[in-house]
Design an enzyme around this catalytic site. Structure first.
Site, short mmCIF file in Angstrom:
data_model
loop_
_atom_site.label_atom_id
_atom_site.label_comp_id
_atom_site.label_asym_id
_atom_site.label_seq_id
_atom_site.Cartn_x
_atom_site.Cartn_y
_atom_site.Cartn_z
CE1 TYR A 5 -3.52 -2.61 0.41
CE2 TYR A 5 -4.66 -0.59 1.03
CZ TYR A 5 -4.69 -1.90 0.63
OH TYR A 5 -5.90 -2.53 0.45
CE LYS A 9 1.89 -17.14 -2.66
NZ LYS A 9 1.54 -18.55 -3.08
CG ASP A 59 -1.55 -19.92 -1.78
OD1 ASP A 59 -0.96 -20.00 -0.68
OD2 ASP A 59 -1.18 -20.55 -2.79
CG ASP A 104 -7.94 -4.90 1.13
OD1 ASP A 104 -8.86 -4.45 1.84
OD2 ASP A 104 -7.91 -4.80 -0.10
CG ASP A 135 -13.47 -7.39 1.76
OD1 ASP A 135 -13.31 -6.68 2.76
OD2 ASP A 135 -13.91 -6.96 0.67
#
Ligand code: IPM
Ligand code: MG
Length: 368
Positions: A142, A192, A225, A249, A253
């Site tokens: 970001y 990751k 993932d 983020d 959600d």
């Protein structure tokens, strides 16, 4: 101690509508519990752009730095979609996060029993769900430099930088471990590390902090993932999930939807302690500005009300009053009171935003 101060930034879309309901709760606390706040209100996002040509005025930024806590509604809307990146409504929110250095974003995903059937997952997978996502909020993709759209030969290239320092990782890891100690004492860290160096460093630093300071907490690591997959396969395996800004983020959600409605989810963004011992803090619902239902009395004010409850708990040490509000929201749902986002059967009549707020207030009064 002096009267605690609260800056309210209703913002755009349904932000101002849900904030009206929070004001009712604030008034209730003053009238029935003798708890008062010095409340001021200002503009953020598109509303600030319309008034000042920027998504957050410097004076508003200064005010945010000086109060005990900020409560924000939502930012953004289609009207602002084509604005230059530097003045987009979202920049106002990102500036608040960055300049207040709100590095730990707490996003609880709790499934209220009355709403277990609203989840896109089967009831038994989500009933009783209570997880907390701790998302790093001031660094990573970001904010990393270099960033921009550049010319390379005869084509353009878009660049963002995924960057984390050891200290940035360590401080958010500490926040996650400390929360876990007050919950079920388990942290699952997601990155990751199989493809990203920043992920390798993330895993290293989280492990070091764990070993040196929080070895009583159960720590596991997961590729992000796989984490996304596990969240929808068996979400109750998690207690605290620790992750970076971008993965957080997305994962938050995803976790939010497990609970039935985005309209229910609060969040807290916390920084370092100020001189008065309180952390720098901003509270906001996870839902956005919801332009499609703006101004129709359809918005669910619960997420914003629950965000205010988080403020009571994390900024003002009023955990009992926070629980009272959370119980009131849960009670209203158990009574079958539903805003439009929570309707199941055809022909069911939703209550309006304002009626929902009134029902929560009535529950609060009944709790005395
Ligand atoms: C969130 C939102 C924000 C983000 C937007 C509005 C900038 O999606 O708080 O999750 O991407 O962080
Ligand atoms: Mg988001």
């Amino acid at each position: 101690m002096s009267t605690p101060s609260l800056l309210i930034l209703p913002g755009d879309g349904i932000g101002p509508e849900v904030m009206v309901e929070v004001r009712k709760i604030i008034d209730w606390l003053s009238n029935h519990r003798g708890i008062s706040f010095e409340v001021s209100e200002d503009l953020v996002g598109g509303a600030a752009y319309d008034a000042h040509g920027v998504a957050l005025h410097d004076a508003t930024m200064a005010k945010a730095q000086s109060v005990d806590a900020v409560l924000l509604g939502a930012v953004g809307g289609p009207k602002y979609d084509n604005l230059d990146f530097s003045v987009k409504p979202e920049r106002g929110l990102l500036r608040l996060r960055k300049e207040m250095d709100l590095f730990a974003n707490l996003r609880p995903a709790q499934c209220f029993d009355a709403l277990a059937d609203f989840s896109s997952l089967k009831r038994d997978l989500v009933a009783g769900l209570d997880i907390m996502i701790v998302r790093e909020l001031t660094s990573g993709s970001y904010f990393g430099e270099p960033r921009g759209i550049f010319k390379e030969g005869n084509e353009r290239v878009g660049i963002n930088t995924h960057r984390y320092t050891e200290s940035e990782i360590a401080r958010v890891a500490r926040a996650a471990f400390e929360l876990a100690q007050r919950r079920s004492n388990r942290v699952c860290s997601m990155e990751k590390a199989n493809v990203m160096e920043a992920g390798v460093l993330w895993r290293d630093v989280v492990s070091e902090v764990h070993q040196a300071e929080y070895s009583d907490v159960e720590l596991s690591h997961m590729y992000a993932d796989n984490g996304a997959m596990q969240l929808v396969r068996a979400p109750k395996q998690f207690d605290v999930i620790l992750t970076d800004n971008l993965f957080g983020d997305i994962l938050s959600d995803c976790a939010a939807m497990l609970t039935g409605s985005l309209g229910m989810l609060p969040s807290a963004s916390l920084g370092s302690p100020m001189d008065n011992g309180r952390p720098k803090a901003l509270y906001e619902p996870v839902h956005g500005s919801a332009p499609d239902i703006t101004g129709q009395g359809k918005a669910n004010p619960s997420a914003c009300v629950l965000s205010f409850a988080m403020a009571l708990r994390y900024s003002f040490n009023m955990g009992k009053e926070a629980t009272r509000i959370e119980n009131a929201v849960e009670g209203v749902l158990a009574d079958g009171v539903r805003t439009a986002d929570l309707l199941q059967a055809d022909g069911e009549q939703p209550v309006t935003t304002s009626e929902m707020g009134n029902a929560i207030v009535a529950r609060l009064t009944a709790s005395l």
